[in-house]
Design a protein around this motif. Structure first.
Motif, PDB file in Angstrom:
ATOM      1  N   GLY A  72       0.820  -1.210   0.000  1.00 31.23           N
ATOM      2  CA  GLY A  72       0.000   0.000   0.000  1.00 31.23           C
ATOM      3  C   GLY A  72       0.852   1.256   0.000  1.00 31.23           C
ATOM      4  O   GLY A  72       0.549   2.232  -0.700  1.00 31.23           O
ATOM      5  N   MET A  73       1.940   1.244   0.778  1.00 32.42           N
ATOM      6  CA  MET A  73       2.839   2.410   0.829  1.00 32.42           C
ATOM      7  C   MET A  73       3.549   2.597  -0.512  1.00 32.42           C
ATOM      8  O   MET A  73       3.682   3.721  -1.020  1.00 32.42           O
ATOM      9  N   LEU A  74       4.005   1.485  -1.116  1.00 29.48           N
ATOM     10  CA  LEU A  74       4.737   1.580  -2.381  1.00 29.48           C
ATOM     11  C   LEU A  74       3.830   2.043  -3.513  1.00 29.48           C
ATOM     12  O   LEU A  74       4.286   2.727  -4.435  1.00 29.48           O
ATOM     13  N   LEU A  75       2.545   1.689  -3.449  1.00 24.21           N
ATOM     14  CA  LEU A  75       1.620   2.064  -4.529  1.00 24.21           C
ATOM     15  C   LEU A  75       1.322   3.558  -4.562  1.00 24.21           C
ATOM     16  O   LEU A  75       0.642   4.037  -5.476  1.00 24.21           O
ATOM     17  N   GLU A  76       1.831   4.309  -3.578  1.00 19.95           N
ATOM     18  CA  GLU A  76       1.702   5.766  -3.623  1.00 19.95           C
ATOM     19  C   GLU A  76       2.682   6.376  -4.629  1.00 19.95           C
ATOM     20  O   GLU A  76       2.576   7.536  -4.999  1.00 19.95           O
ATOM     21  N   MET A  77       3.658   5.568  -5.054  1.00 20.17           N
ATOM     22  CA  MET A  77       4.636   6.035  -6.042  1.00 20.17           C
ATOM     23  C   MET A  77       3.978   6.060  -7.426  1.00 20.17           C
ATOM     24  O   MET A  77       2.940   5.431  -7.644  1.00 20.17           O
ATOM     25  N   ASP A  78       4.580   6.799  -8.384  1.00 21.57           N
ATOM     26  CA  ASP A  78       4.004   6.827  -9.726  1.00 21.57           C
ATOM     27  C   ASP A  78       4.300   5.519 -10.461  1.00 21.57           C
ATOM     28  O   ASP A  78       5.131   4.731 -10.052  1.00 21.57           O
ATOM     29  N   GLN A  79       3.592   5.332 -11.573  1.00 21.29           N
ATOM     30  CA  GLN A  79       3.681   4.043 -12.273  1.00 21.29           C
ATOM     31  C   GLN A  79       5.070   3.769 -12.825  1.00 21.29           C
ATOM     32  O   GLN A  79       5.522   2.622 -12.832  1.00 21.29           O
ATOM     33  N   ALA A  80       5.756   4.801 -13.282  1.00 22.25           N
ATOM     34  CA  ALA A  80       7.106   4.598 -13.815  1.00 22.25           C
ATOM     35  C   ALA A  80       8.024   4.053 -12.721  1.00 22.25           C
ATOM     36  O   ALA A  80       8.821   3.134 -12.943  1.00 22.25           O
ATOM     37  N   ALA A  81       7.902   4.620 -11.515  1.00 15.94           N
ATOM     38  CA  ALA A  81       8.728   4.164 -10.394  1.00 15.94           C
ATOM     39  C   ALA A  81       8.365   2.740  -9.995  1.00 15.94           C
ATOM     40  O   ALA A  81       9.241   1.927  -9.659  1.00 15.94           O
ATOM     41  N   LEU A  82       7.070   2.414 -10.051  1.00  8.84           N
ATOM     42  CA  LEU A  82       6.633   1.053  -9.709  1.00  8.84           C
ATOM     43  C   LEU A  82       7.195   0.038 -10.698  1.00  8.84           C
ATOM     44  O   LEU A  82       7.649  -1.041 -10.312  1.00  8.84           O
ATOM     45  N   ARG A  83       7.168   0.395 -11.984  1.00 11.30           N
ATOM     46  CA  ARG A  83       7.736  -0.512 -12.996  1.00 11.30           C
ATOM     47  C   ARG A  83       9.229  -0.713 -12.745  1.00 11.30           C
ATOM     48  O   ARG A  83       9.779  -1.791 -12.941  1.00 11.30           O
ATOM     49  N   GLN A  84       9.877   0.368 -12.336  1.00 11.32           N
ATOM     50  CA  GLN A  84      11.311   0.293 -12.051  1.00 11.32           C
ATOM     51  C   GLN A  84      11.566  -0.669 -10.878  1.00 11.32           C
ATOM     52  O   GLN A  84      12.503  -1.460 -10.900  1.00 11.32           O
ATOM     53  N   LEU A  85      10.711  -0.596  -9.861  1.00 17.29           N
ATOM     54  CA  LEU A  85      10.850  -1.488  -8.706  1.00 17.29           C
ATOM     55  C   LEU A  85      10.723  -2.953  -9.120  1.00 17.29           C
ATOM     56  O   LEU A  85      11.448  -3.820  -8.644  1.00 17.29           O
ATOM     57  N   ILE A  86       9.778  -3.217 -10.033  1.00 15.05           N
ATOM     58  CA  ILE A  86       9.545  -4.588 -10.481  1.00 15.05           C
ATOM     59  C   ILE A  86      10.760  -5.118 -11.238  1.00 15.05           C
ATOM     60  O   ILE A  86      11.131  -6.287 -11.122  1.00 15.05           O
ATOM     61  N   CYS A  87      11.422  -4.222 -11.996  1.00 21.13           N
ATOM     62  CA  CYS A  87      12.559  -4.646 -12.825  1.00 21.13           C
ATOM     63  C   CYS A  87      13.878  -4.667 -12.055  1.00 21.13           C
ATOM     64  O   CYS A  87      14.813  -5.353 -12.454  1.00 21.13           O
ATOM     65  N   ASP A  88      13.975  -3.885 -10.981  1.00 23.39           N
ATOM     66  CA  ASP A  88      15.250  -3.733 -10.272  1.00 23.39           C
ATOM     67  C   ASP A  88      15.112  -4.221  -8.828  1.00 23.39           C
ATOM     68  O   ASP A  88      14.555  -3.546  -7.972  1.00 23.39           O
ATOM     69  N   ARG A  89      15.641  -5.421  -8.555  1.00 20.76           N
ATOM     70  CA  ARG A  89      15.474  -6.022  -7.226  1.00 20.76           C
ATOM     71  C   ARG A  89      16.148  -5.184  -6.136  1.00 20.76           C
ATOM     72  O   ARG A  89      15.656  -5.094  -5.013  1.00 20.76           O
ATOM     73  N   LYS A  90      17.293  -4.562  -6.448  1.00 21.71           N
ATOM     74  CA  LYS A  90      17.994  -3.752  -5.444  1.00 21.71           C
ATOM     75  C   LYS A  90      17.131  -2.567  -5.007  1.00 21.71           C
ATOM     76  O   LYS A  90      17.050  -2.242  -3.820  1.00 21.71           O
ATOM     77  N   MET A  91      16.505  -1.915  -5.994  1.00 28.95           N
ATOM     78  CA  MET A  91      15.650  -0.774  -5.669  1.00 28.95           C
ATOM     79  C   MET A  91      14.440  -1.225  -4.856  1.00 28.95           C
ATOM     80  O   MET A  91      14.008  -0.545  -3.923  1.00 28.95           O
ATOM     81  N   LEU A  92      13.890  -2.395  -5.203  1.00 35.13           N
ATOM     82  CA  LEU A  92      12.747  -2.922  -4.452  1.00 35.13           C
ATOM     83  C   LEU A  92      13.141  -3.212  -3.008  1.00 35.13           C
ATOM     84  O   LEU A  92      12.430  -2.843  -2.074  1.00 35.13           O
ATOM     85  N   ASP A  93      14.308  -3.861  -2.842  1.00 24.73           N
ATOM     86  CA  ASP A  93      14.779  -4.165  -1.479  1.00 24.73           C
ATOM     87  C   ASP A  93      14.909  -2.891  -0.650  1.00 24.73           C
ATOM     88  O   ASP A  93      14.499  -2.834   0.510  1.00 24.73           O
ATOM     89  N   ALA A  94      15.489  -1.854  -1.270  1.00 25.87           N
ATOM     90  CA  ALA A  94      15.690  -0.587  -0.554  1.00 25.87           C
ATOM     91  C   ALA A  94      14.351   0.051  -0.192  1.00 25.87           C
ATOM     92  O   ALA A  94      14.162   0.560   0.920  1.00 25.87           O
ATOM     93  N   ALA A  95      13.399   0.010  -1.132  1.00 25.43           N
ATOM     94  CA  ALA A  95      12.082   0.610  -0.887  1.00 25.43           C
ATOM     95  C   ALA A  95      11.341  -0.140   0.221  1.00 25.43           C
ATOM     96  O   ALA A  95      10.683   0.469   1.066  1.00 25.43           O
ATOM     97  N   VAL A  96      11.472  -1.463   0.229  1.00 23.09           N
ATOM     98  CA  VAL A  96      10.815  -2.272   1.271  1.00 23.09           C
ATOM     99  C   VAL A  96      11.426  -1.967   2.634  1.00 23.09           C
ATOM    100  O   VAL A  96      10.716  -1.825   3.638  1.00 23.09           O
ATOM    101  N   ARG A  97      12.762  -1.832   2.679  1.00 23.64           N
ATOM    102  CA  ARG A  97      13.431  -1.515   3.955  1.00 23.64           C
ATOM    103  C   ARG A  97      12.943  -0.165   4.495  1.00 23.64           C
ATOM    104  O   ARG A  97      12.709  -0.005   5.699  1.00 23.64           O
ATOM    105  N   LYS A  98      12.793   0.827   3.606  1.00 28.61           N
ATOM    106  CA  LYS A  98      12.313   2.145   4.033  1.00 28.61           C
ATOM    107  C   LYS A  98      10.883   2.042   4.572  1.00 28.61           C
ATOM    108  O   LYS A  98      10.538   2.657   5.585  1.00 28.61           O
ATOM    109  N   ALA A  99      10.054   1.266   3.869  1.00 30.90           N
ATOM    110  CA  ALA A  99       8.668   1.098   4.308  1.00 30.90           C
ATOM    111  C   ALA A  99       8.607   0.385   5.661  1.00 30.90           C
ATOM    112  O   ALA A  99       7.819   0.756   6.537  1.00 30.90           O
ATOM    113  N   GLN A 100       9.471  -0.623   5.846  1.00 33.62           N
ATOM    114  CA  GLN A 100       9.525  -1.339   7.122  1.00 33.62           C
ATOM    115  C   GLN A 100       9.928  -0.395   8.252  1.00 33.62           C
ATOM    116  O   GLN A 100       9.341  -0.421   9.351  1.00 33.62           O
TER     117      GLN A 100
END
Length: 216
Positions: free
Chosen positions: A181-209
Motif C-alpha cells: 500500500g505504501m509503495l503504490l503511492e509512487m508513480d507508475q514509472a517508479a513502480l515498474r522500475q521497482l519490479i525490474c530492479d530487485r535492489k531498488m525494491l529491497d531498498a524501498a521495502v526496507r524504508k517502508a519497514q
C-alpha cells in the motif's frame, strides 16, 4: 556551498573506511564514489553491503581501465577489445550511478563507435554526462508510454499492485499488504522500475519497514 561541504565530509568518511582494506586505491575509489548523488553516498555509509557492492564495481572499473592503458604495448589483435568485453566494462561503470536502468543505458551507449566507447571508459565526467542524457531519454519514453487514459491507468496500477505484492510478500510476508500500500503511492514509472530492479525494491521495502516500525 553546503553540497560541496557535504561531499568533502562524505569523501573523508569514505576514505577513512576504505583505506585499511584498499590502501593503494582508496583515493581513486573514493573519487569514483563521490560522482554518485549525495543521498546514495549517505545510504552507503549506513549500509555496509551497498558500500561493498559499489567498491567492488569501482575496483572492477579500475582494473578494466588499467588493462586498457596497457593495450598499446600489446599486439594489434589484443588492443582490439571485443564488444562483449567493452560492454562488461561499460556496464560496471554505468551501474555505479545507480540509475535503475544500467542495462538499457549501457546498450544505448554501446551504439556508438568503439573509439567513443573507449573514451567513455577513460573519462568519468563524459560518461556521467552521457549516462544522465540517456536517463532523461529513457524517462521521457516511459512517460510517453504511460500517458494513457484514466481507466487504463487504474487497470495498470492494479496489475502493478499485484506484481509488487507478490514480490514484497517474498521479502516480508507479515506486512506485505501494508508495505505494498505504501509503495503504490509512487508513480507508475517508479513502480515498474521497482519490479525490474530487485535492489531498488529491497531498498524501498526496507524504508517502508522502517516507517512502519516508527509508526508503531
Amino acid at each position: 556551498m553546503d553540497d560541496h561541504e557535504d561531499l568533502e565530509t562524505l569523501g573523508e568518511k569514505l576514505y577513512t573506511i576504505l583505506y585499511p582494506k584498499h590502501k593503494d586505491n582508496a583515493g581513486k575509489i573514493t573519487g569514483m564514489l563521490l560522482e554518485l548523488p549525495v543521498p546514495v553516498l549517505n545510504q552507503m555509509l549506513r549500509d555496509e553491503a551497498s558500500l561493498a557492492t559499489a567498491v567492488d564495481k569501482a575496483l572492477g572499473a579500475l582494473e578494466g581501465a588499467q588493462e586498457s592503458s596497457k593495450a598499446p604495448c600489446e599486439d594489434e589483435d589484443k588492443v582490439s577489445a571485443s564488444s562483449d568485453s567493452l560492454g562488461e566494462q561499460l556496464f560496471e561503470l554505468v551501474d555505479i550511478h545507480n540509475t535503475g536502468y544500467s542495462q538499457k543505458i549501457t546498450g544505448m551507449l554501446l551504439e556508438q563507435n568503439k573509439d567513443a566507447v573507449l573514451q567513455l571508459l577513460s573519462d568519468p565526467k563524459l560518461l556521467e554526462e552521457q549516462v544522465n542524457s540517456a536517463l532523461r531519454i529513457l524517462k521521457k519514453q516511459i512517460a510517453e508510454e504511460t500517458d494513457v487514459s484514466d481507466s487504463s491507468d487504474a487497470e495498470d496500477k492494479e496489475g502493478l499492485g499485484d506484481k509488487i505484492f507478490s514480490l514484497v510478500e517474498e521479502l516480508d510476508p507479515l506486512y506485505a499488504n501494508d508495505i505494498t500500500g505504501m509503495l503504490l503511492e509512487m508513480d507508475q514509472a517508479a513502480l515498474r522500475q521497482l519490479i525490474c530492479d530487485r535492489k531498488m525494491l529491497d531498498a524501498a521495502v526496507r524504508k517502508a519497514q522502517a516507517a512502519l516500525n516508527n509508526h508503531k
